[in-house]
Scaffold this motif. Structure first.
Motif, PDB file in Angstrom:
ATOM      1  N   LYS A 201      43.289   5.385  94.584  1.00  0.00           N
ATOM      2  CA  LYS A 201      42.179   5.887  93.779  1.00  0.00           C
ATOM      3  C   LYS A 201      41.708   4.796  92.830  1.00  0.00           C
ATOM      4  O   LYS A 201      42.511   3.996  92.344  1.00  0.00           O
ATOM      5  N   ARG A 202      40.417   4.765  92.582  1.00  0.00           N
ATOM      6  CA  ARG A 202      39.864   3.813  91.620  1.00  0.00           C
ATOM      7  C   ARG A 202      38.797   4.521  90.798  1.00  0.00           C
ATOM      8  O   ARG A 202      37.951   5.233  91.332  1.00  0.00           O
ATOM      9  N   ILE A 203      38.860   4.309  89.496  1.00  0.00           N
ATOM     10  CA  ILE A 203      37.891   4.933  88.603  1.00  0.00           C
ATOM     11  C   ILE A 203      37.593   3.984  87.449  1.00  0.00           C
ATOM     12  O   ILE A 203      38.498   3.322  86.933  1.00  0.00           O
ATOM     13  N   THR A 204      36.324   3.896  87.078  1.00  0.00           N
ATOM     14  CA  THR A 204      35.908   2.999  85.999  1.00  0.00           C
ATOM     15  C   THR A 204      35.216   3.802  84.907  1.00  0.00           C
ATOM     16  O   THR A 204      34.322   4.604  85.188  1.00  0.00           O
ATOM     17  N   PHE A 205      35.646   3.582  83.678  1.00  0.00           N
ATOM     18  CA  PHE A 205      35.012   4.196  82.515  1.00  0.00           C
ATOM     19  C   PHE A 205      34.313   3.087  81.731  1.00  0.00           C
ATOM     20  O   PHE A 205      34.968   2.158  81.245  1.00  0.00           O
ATOM     21  N   GLU A 206      32.998   3.165  81.594  1.00  0.00           N
ATOM     22  CA  GLU A 206      32.250   2.122  80.905  1.00  0.00           C
ATOM     23  C   GLU A 206      30.957   2.686  80.337  1.00  0.00           C
ATOM     24  O   GLU A 206      30.581   3.827  80.610  1.00  0.00           O
ATOM     25  N   ASN A 207      30.283   1.863  79.523  1.00  0.00           N
ATOM     26  CA  ASN A 207      28.985   2.220  78.936  1.00  0.00           C
ATOM     27  C   ASN A 207      29.034   3.506  78.121  1.00  0.00           C
ATOM     28  O   ASN A 207      28.061   4.263  78.060  1.00  0.00           O
ATOM     29  N   THR A 208      30.178   3.750  77.505  1.00  0.00           N
ATOM     30  CA  THR A 208      30.334   4.919  76.645  1.00  0.00           C
ATOM     31  C   THR A 208      31.315   4.593  75.530  1.00  0.00           C
ATOM     32  O   THR A 208      31.915   3.510  75.512  1.00  0.00           O
ATOM     33  N   SER A 209      31.491   5.512  74.608  1.00  0.00           N
ATOM     34  CA  SER A 209      32.339   5.282  73.440  1.00  0.00           C
ATOM     35  C   SER A 209      33.761   4.889  73.827  1.00  0.00           C
ATOM     36  O   SER A 209      34.368   5.494  74.719  1.00  0.00           O
ATOM     37  N   VAL A 210      34.300   3.893  73.142  1.00  0.00           N
ATOM     38  CA  VAL A 210      35.683   3.486  73.409  1.00  0.00           C
ATOM     39  C   VAL A 210      36.658   4.611  73.077  1.00  0.00           C
ATOM     40  O   VAL A 210      37.766   4.656  73.626  1.00  0.00           O
ATOM     41  N   LEU A 211      36.258   5.527  72.209  1.00  0.00           N
ATOM     42  CA  LEU A 211      37.113   6.680  71.910  1.00  0.00           C
ATOM     43  C   LEU A 211      37.225   7.587  73.133  1.00  0.00           C
ATOM     44  O   LEU A 211      38.308   8.071  73.471  1.00  0.00           O
ATOM     45  N   GLY A 212      36.091   7.804  73.799  1.00  0.00           N
ATOM     46  CA  GLY A 212      36.106   8.599  75.024  1.00  0.00           C
ATOM     47  C   GLY A 212      36.853   7.896  76.139  1.00  0.00           C
ATOM     48  O   GLY A 212      37.591   8.524  76.910  1.00  0.00           O
ATOM     49  N   ILE A 213      36.664   6.585  76.235  1.00  0.00           N
ATOM     50  CA  ILE A 213      37.361   5.796  77.254  1.00  0.00           C
ATOM     51  C   ILE A 213      38.871   5.874  77.043  1.00  0.00           C
ATOM     52  O   ILE A 213      39.643   6.027  77.999  1.00  0.00           O
ATOM     53  N   TYR A 214      39.285   5.790  75.801  1.00  0.00           N
ATOM     54  CA  TYR A 214      40.708   5.878  75.448  1.00  0.00           C
ATOM     55  C   TYR A 214      41.299   7.206  75.929  1.00  0.00           C
ATOM     56  O   TYR A 214      42.352   7.242  76.582  1.00  0.00           O
TER      57      TYR A 214
END
Length: 417
Positions: A201-214
């Motif tokens: 599985k691969r998933i990328t979290f970007e272009n949003t708040s680092v709090l949400g990414i965390y």
């Protein structure tokens, strides 16, 4: 004696040493020994007093601004030691160019590195620069402030208090990183199978708040490394890798990485470990030993770190690595840390209680897997012990109930129990 990143030899005095003066002034300082050949042999200078004047004149005439240096005559007036300190008025230029050390070589910095030196010389951090996006919303930040520290009122004054906004320049890059939508990279998470050729599985979290990414990174982590065990009427949560350690690793990556490059934090999840790699090496003013020991903390993104601290995502600044080590203090396999010029890697292994393993047993244990049998031929090349000693260590660990041995003769294989 040999050349290093902070030590250079010059048998004679030519203008090439001026590039190294620029490099030492721009970064961590260093020493140049004149009258010494490339192999560290003392050759001597014919007139050291005149040589000192020549060195001083060349530096004063060619390096701008004026670097901080001292000259010392050594070895019975045969050699000269030029000591250069890291300067405050960066960048230090030689012929309008800035230089840095690359191992034992001196090279010109690229455009990105030059811009970083300019900011450092002005005592400005990237996170303090005006954000190119000024139409920002902060619902995620507002929600966290309300939930974690009961701040009910959220407005421009709140953002000013957090050093995310000022009337003259608007939102800064730290604000952009915390905004609901932004242009910044984030975290790329890959779950591997038995080896890196198998991507489950691969998933990328970007272009949003680092709090949400965390929080999203933690959610993915829980899916792979936590499960419930039913014991009678009770349910017990089991952690294959301590969540507290992963929290520290992710927070550390988000807070301390460089944000002026379009590169993701990389999280690689394996059955026996998780690797977290953050872009950017150590900030200026801290050594690898100081970083790993927790003796000194230098914040690259102070405003961002302050928000994480206020929300309780991190504790005292500079204790992340120390806390990870403490969490694994009783584990058989310890976490590992690797610092390079452009990245920092933290490896968190599956947590196994220390079954009184000897140091030699731990070396072998690290090479074994819980899910895959390994033969002696797959173990031996990576350790310095002989085959007979390795076999004995494996048998001792089996008796301690740490590993399982399957098969006989050449078909014997080993795995973590």
């Amino acid at each position: 004696m040999r050349e290093t990143r902070i030590l250079e030899f010059k048998e004679t005095i030519t203008n090439t040493f001026l590039k190294t003066v620029s490099a030492f002034s721009n970064y961590d300082g260093g020493e140049i020994l004149f009258g010494v050949d490339d192999d560290g042999n003392i050759k001597g200078l014919s007139d050291v007093k005149q040589a000192c004047l020549d060195i001083e004149n060349k530096i004063n005439d060619s390096i701008s601004p004026q670097p901080n240096y001292t000259l010392e005559i050594q070895n019975n007036e045969q050699t000269i030691k030029l000591s250069v300190k890291s300067g405050l008025q960066k960048p230090y230029l030689y012929k309008s160019k800035a230089y840095k050390r690359n191992d034992t070589a001196t090279i010109e910095v690229d455009t990105l590195e030059f811009s970083r030196l300019v900011l450092e010389g002005k005592n400005i951090r990237f996170e303090e620069l005006p954000c190119k996006d000024q139409e920002l919303s902060f619902e995620i930040l507002q929600s966290n402030l309300k939930e974690k520290i009961q701040i009910e009122t959220f407005n421009k004054d709140t953002l000013k208090t957090l050093n995310l906004y000022d009337d003259a320049n608007g939102f800064n890059n730290a604000a952009g990183l915390l905004a609901d939508k932004n242009h910044f990279p984030g975290i790329d998470i890959v779950k591997f199978g038995e080896n890196i050729s198998i991507i489950q599985k691969r998933i990328t979290f970007e272009n949003t708040s680092v709090l949400g990414i965390y929080e999203k990174a933690l959610s993915v982590f829980r899916d792979y490394y936590q499960y419930e065990v039913i014991q009678g009427a009770d349910r017990k949560m089991v952690e294959k890798i301590p969540e507290a350690a992963f929290r520290e690793a992710i927070a550390n990556a988000l807070i301390h990485r460089v944000w002026d490059v379009d590169s993701q934090i990389r999280v690689s999840m394996f059955d026996d470990r998780t690797e977290v790699v953050s872009p950017g090496g150590l900030p200026s003013g801290i050594t690898e030993d100081e970083y790993l020991s927790g003796k000194l903390s230098v914040l690259r993104n102070r405003n961002l770190a302050n928000v994480f601290y206020r929300l309780g995502f991190v504790e005292i600044f500079g204790t992340g690595i120390t806390r990870i080590k403490q969490i694994y203090s009783e584990a058989s396999v310890k976490p590992s840390f690797e610092v390079s010029e452009n990245a920092i890697q933290i490896v968190l292994p599956i947590y196994e209680e220390n079954a009184n393993l000897t140091e030699d047993e731990k070396v072998v244990y690290k090479l074994l897997s819980k899910n895959m049998l390994k033969s002696m031929s797959e173990i031996a090349p990576y350790i310095s012990f002989g085959k007979s000693k390795t076999t004995k260590l494996l048998k001792d660990m089996e008796q301690k109930g740490v590993i399982t041995i399957e098969g006989k003769g050449k078909g014997t294989k080993y795995r973590i129990k």
